[in-house]
Design a protein around this motif. Sequence first.
Motif, PDB file in Angstrom:
ATOM      1  N   ALA A   1     -14.981  -3.718 -27.655  1.00  0.00           N
ATOM      2  CA  ALA A   1     -15.780  -2.947 -28.610  1.00  0.00           C
ATOM      3  C   ALA A   1     -16.082  -1.577 -28.037  1.00  0.00           C
ATOM      4  O   ALA A   1     -16.019  -1.354 -26.825  1.00  0.00           O
ATOM      5  CB  ALA A   1     -17.074  -3.675 -28.945  1.00  0.00           C
ATOM      6  N   ARG A   2     -16.414  -0.658 -28.928  1.00  0.00           N
ATOM      7  CA  ARG A   2     -16.870   0.671 -28.509  1.00  0.00           C
ATOM      8  C   ARG A   2     -17.917   1.146 -29.513  1.00  0.00           C
ATOM      9  O   ARG A   2     -17.751   0.972 -30.732  1.00  0.00           O
ATOM     10  CB  ARG A   2     -15.711   1.665 -28.437  1.00  0.00           C
ATOM     11  CG  ARG A   2     -15.003   1.908 -29.751  1.00  0.00           C
ATOM     12  CD  ARG A   2     -13.775   2.783 -29.583  1.00  0.00           C
ATOM     13  NE  ARG A   2     -13.134   3.056 -30.869  1.00  0.00           N
ATOM     14  CZ  ARG A   2     -13.397   4.113 -31.627  1.00  0.00           C
ATOM     15  NH1 ARG A   2     -14.288   5.016 -31.219  1.00  0.00           N
ATOM     16  NH2 ARG A   2     -12.786   4.296 -32.777  1.00  0.00           N
ATOM     17  N   PRO A   3     -19.002   1.731 -29.032  1.00  0.00           N
ATOM     18  CA  PRO A   3     -20.008   2.268 -29.949  1.00  0.00           C
ATOM     19  C   PRO A   3     -19.498   3.528 -30.626  1.00  0.00           C
ATOM     20  O   PRO A   3     -18.706   4.281 -30.061  1.00  0.00           O
ATOM     21  CB  PRO A   3     -21.198   2.559 -29.030  1.00  0.00           C
ATOM     22  CG  PRO A   3     -20.597   2.745 -27.674  1.00  0.00           C
ATOM     23  CD  PRO A   3     -19.384   1.866 -27.616  1.00  0.00           C
ATOM     24  N   LEU A   4     -19.938   3.764 -31.841  1.00  0.00           N
ATOM     25  CA  LEU A   4     -19.587   4.963 -32.592  1.00  0.00           C
ATOM     26  C   LEU A   4     -20.761   5.933 -32.592  1.00  0.00           C
ATOM     27  O   LEU A   4     -21.823   5.641 -32.028  1.00  0.00           O
ATOM     28  CB  LEU A   4     -19.201   4.587 -34.027  1.00  0.00           C
ATOM     29  CG  LEU A   4     -18.077   3.547 -34.166  1.00  0.00           C
ATOM     30  CD1 LEU A   4     -17.860   3.192 -35.630  1.00  0.00           C
ATOM     31  CD2 LEU A   4     -16.783   4.055 -33.535  1.00  0.00           C
ATOM     32  N   GLU A   5     -20.571   7.084 -33.206  1.00  0.00           N
ATOM     33  CA  GLU A   5     -21.659   8.050 -33.289  1.00  0.00           C
ATOM     34  C   GLU A   5     -22.821   7.457 -34.083  1.00  0.00           C
ATOM     35  O   GLU A   5     -22.625   6.737 -35.050  1.00  0.00           O
ATOM     36  CB  GLU A   5     -21.177   9.338 -33.962  1.00  0.00           C
ATOM     37  CG  GLU A   5     -20.209  10.146 -33.104  1.00  0.00           C
ATOM     38  CD  GLU A   5     -19.876  11.474 -33.752  1.00  0.00           C
ATOM     39  OE1 GLU A   5     -20.558  11.841 -34.737  1.00  0.00           O
ATOM     40  OE2 GLU A   5     -18.930  12.137 -33.287  1.00  0.00           O
ATOM     41  N   GLY A   6     -24.025   7.788 -33.652  1.00  0.00           N
ATOM     42  CA  GLY A   6     -25.199   7.231 -34.302  1.00  0.00           C
ATOM     43  C   GLY A   6     -25.793   6.128 -33.452  1.00  0.00           C
ATOM     44  O   GLY A   6     -25.259   5.751 -32.404  1.00  0.00           O
ATOM     45  N   GLU A   7     -26.879   5.572 -33.906  1.00  0.00           N
ATOM     46  CA  GLU A   7     -27.588   4.552 -33.139  1.00  0.00           C
ATOM     47  C   GLU A   7     -26.944   3.192 -33.347  1.00  0.00           C
ATOM     48  O   GLU A   7     -26.790   2.720 -34.473  1.00  0.00           O
ATOM     49  CB  GLU A   7     -29.058   4.508 -33.560  1.00  0.00           C
ATOM     50  CG  GLU A   7     -29.891   3.527 -32.738  1.00  0.00           C
ATOM     51  CD  GLU A   7     -31.357   3.538 -33.150  1.00  0.00           C
ATOM     52  OE1 GLU A   7     -32.125   2.733 -32.600  1.00  0.00           O
ATOM     53  OE2 GLU A   7     -31.719   4.348 -34.031  1.00  0.00           O
TER      54      GLU A   7
END
Length: 302
Positions: A26-32
Amino acid sequence: MAQMTGNEQFQRWLAQVNQECGSFAARPLEGEFFGHLETGYTRALKLSTVTSANVNLYRTKNEIKNHNDSWFYTVFQLEGLATIEQNNRQTVIQPGDITLVDASRPCSLVWQQPSRQISLLLPRSLLEQQLRVGEAHCVQRLSKNLPMVQMSHRLLQESMSNHELSGSESEAALEAIVCLLRPVLQQQDVQPSRRDRQFEKVIQLIESHLQSEMLRPEWLANETGMSVRSLYRMFADKGLVVAQYIKNRRLDLCARELRSAADDEKLAGIGFSWGFTDHSHFSTAFRQRFGISPGEYRKRHR
């Protein structure tokens, strides 16, 4: 106790996904980032409720090779939107929609806004008893407006809320969901290409010779008039390995026999009848695919 950072929350959520749903990256995207996972097991109904935002969850060949691939993730969208990719196909599902994701092939799920969905593990063997599932059936948006899709949602929700279901009742509910989705999935069928027809011919040849010792890639290539290299490339285009596919189909049929096998029936005999001449190899391969030994599998399905 100190409050967890955003990265710690992300890592904890991913670890929980890997524990309950199989191996993912997984990878976080822009934003919280937000992620929450609830799991539920009502006998045969194994499911997870995923609530998330601003994250991309995906599986590559590296994650797949370390995890049981004998399932389809049946995604029931509850809230928000989800973008799902597989087999060079992308779809966006909305609340009330359903889609299938093949656990044996790379996939990607993107949540760029708050989203909530139920992921039901649907055994490949159960689905393929009624429908030969191919690429055309995966990551297709089964619309919330279709009556069979609406009924599937209601049946799943009612089964989840009934904790007194027996093992046979939960299996019946799972089979009922497959029966409801079958006509919708069949509508997704498209006219196959020449290469798809050739692949289907190979699959049918495998199915009719699963108990034969001569069933090997070299024999298949000779019977279908192609080179071994072309055969491997054909399966690779589908995200498969021909020898692994044969072994998994044999293991699926062993599992089917084990579900009704008598206590005094020899496990080695069941494996031998489906091409596993070495019991140790059969037991190891079965554990890798289903997570437990053949003997334990038989006990659980009593």
